[in-house]
Design a protein around this motif. Structure first.
Motif, PDB file in Angstrom:
ATOM      1  N   TRP A  94      49.094  32.065  47.408  1.00 39.47           N
ATOM      2  CA  TRP A  94      48.992  30.901  46.553  1.00 39.47           C
ATOM      3  C   TRP A  94      48.503  31.384  45.199  1.00 39.47           C
ATOM      4  O   TRP A  94      48.024  32.508  45.060  1.00 39.47           O
ATOM      5  N   LEU A  95      48.583  30.520  44.225  1.00 39.54           N
ATOM      6  CA  LEU A  95      48.128  30.818  42.869  1.00 39.54           C
ATOM      7  C   LEU A  95      46.895  29.963  42.611  1.00 39.54           C
ATOM      8  O   LEU A  95      46.912  28.756  42.887  1.00 39.54           O
ATOM      9  N   ALA A  96      45.818  30.569  42.126  1.00 38.18           N
ATOM     10  CA  ALA A  96      44.581  29.824  41.901  1.00 38.18           C
ATOM     11  C   ALA A  96      43.917  30.271  40.612  1.00 38.18           C
ATOM     12  O   ALA A  96      43.811  31.466  40.337  1.00 38.18           O
ATOM     13  N   GLU A  97      43.475  29.280  39.847  1.00 38.51           N
ATOM     14  CA  GLU A  97      42.764  29.562  38.604  1.00 38.51           C
ATOM     15  C   GLU A  97      41.258  29.617  38.861  1.00 38.51           C
ATOM     16  O   GLU A  97      40.707  28.776  39.582  1.00 38.51           O
ATOM     17  N   LEU A  98      40.618  30.616  38.289  1.00 37.76           N
ATOM     18  CA  LEU A  98      39.168  30.692  38.324  1.00 37.76           C
ATOM     19  C   LEU A  98      38.656  29.649  37.333  1.00 37.76           C
ATOM     20  O   LEU A  98      38.949  29.720  36.136  1.00 37.76           O
ATOM     21  N   LYS A  99      37.922  28.660  37.831  1.00 32.68           N
ATOM     22  CA  LYS A  99      37.493  27.538  36.983  1.00 32.68           C
ATOM     23  C   LYS A  99      36.608  27.993  35.828  1.00 32.68           C
ATOM     24  O   LYS A  99      36.757  27.521  34.709  1.00 32.68           O
ATOM     25  N   ASP A 100      35.666  28.882  36.113  1.00 29.69           N
ATOM     26  CA  ASP A 100      34.784  29.421  35.073  1.00 29.69           C
ATOM     27  C   ASP A 100      35.145  30.892  34.877  1.00 29.69           C
ATOM     28  O   ASP A 100      34.858  31.718  35.745  1.00 29.69           O
ATOM     29  N   PRO A 101      35.795  31.227  33.743  1.00 34.60           N
ATOM     30  CA  PRO A 101      36.247  32.605  33.527  1.00 34.60           C
ATOM     31  C   PRO A 101      35.135  33.646  33.589  1.00 34.60           C
ATOM     32  O   PRO A 101      35.395  34.830  33.780  1.00 34.60           O
ATOM     33  N   GLY A 102      33.883  33.209  33.493  1.00 35.22           N
ATOM     34  CA  GLY A 102      32.768  34.143  33.529  1.00 35.22           C
ATOM     35  C   GLY A 102      32.202  34.382  34.925  1.00 35.22           C
ATOM     36  O   GLY A 102      31.260  35.160  35.087  1.00 35.22           O
ATOM     37  N   THR A 103      32.752  33.719  35.936  1.00 32.49           N
ATOM     38  CA  THR A 103      32.262  33.890  37.305  1.00 32.49           C
ATOM     39  C   THR A 103      32.359  35.354  37.715  1.00 32.49           C
ATOM     40  O   THR A 103      33.386  35.994  37.514  1.00 32.49           O
ATOM     41  N   LYS A 104      31.286  35.857  38.301  1.00 33.06           N
ATOM     42  CA  LYS A 104      31.218  37.272  38.679  1.00 33.06           C
ATOM     43  C   LYS A 104      31.972  37.528  39.977  1.00 33.06           C
ATOM     44  O   LYS A 104      31.841  36.788  40.937  1.00 33.06           O
TER      45      LYS A 104
END
Length: 149
Positions: A94-104
């Motif tokens: 599946w394709l998923a976007e990281l909601k917060d680009p700064g998440t470690k």
């Protein structure tokens, strides 16, 4: 019977990129075994587990990203078929976007490194044609969605 695995092509959008279409980066993990290939987070389906649950569990185990960190993108599901040590394998992504680009990203011991990479760099890292094609297809899907807005 084919081995079955599921995972996510995880991406993030960076702010203030010029040109703006260059703001997408894909997450690839480098295995700590074998030839140290680069791959999105994925893993084998446990007995009684559905495919999407597997993708979420494996992404948490391998990259430290929880379901609440991700936004699954509608309309994209890619199935790959190939052989591993002479055995057929199928992988659903599946394709998923990281909601917060700064998440470690927090790696498991299955991986020794990770990298956020723009499309062509991600394809170079991925090496395998099927994975490169999948990344490009995901990128086209995101561009088509963006153009509709």
């Amino acid at each position: 019977m084919a081995l079955r695995a599921c995972g996510f092509i995880v991406f993030r959008r960076l702010a203030n990129c010029v040109p703006p279409q260059d703001n997408i980066e894909y997450l690839l993990l480098q295995t700590s075994y074998g030839q140290h290939h680069w791959t999105p987070p994925k893993g084998h389906v446990d007995p009684g587990e559905d495919d999407l649950t597997t993708a979420l569990r494996e992404t948490k185990e391998e990259a430290g990203l929880d379901a609440q960190d991700l936004q699954v993108v509608d309309g994209f599901l890619k199935e790959l078929h190939y052989e591993v040590r002479g055995q057929p394998k199928e992988v659903l992504y599946w394709l998923a976007e990281l909601k917060d680009p700064g998440t470690k990203v927090i790696l498991s011991n299955e991986h020794q490194s990770y990298r956020w990479a723009r499309l062509e760099d991600a394809c170079t890292l991925a090496r395998y044609k099927e994975m490169q094609d999948t990344l490009r297809e995901a990128h086209r899907h995101l561009k088509t969605q963006q153009d509709k807005k």
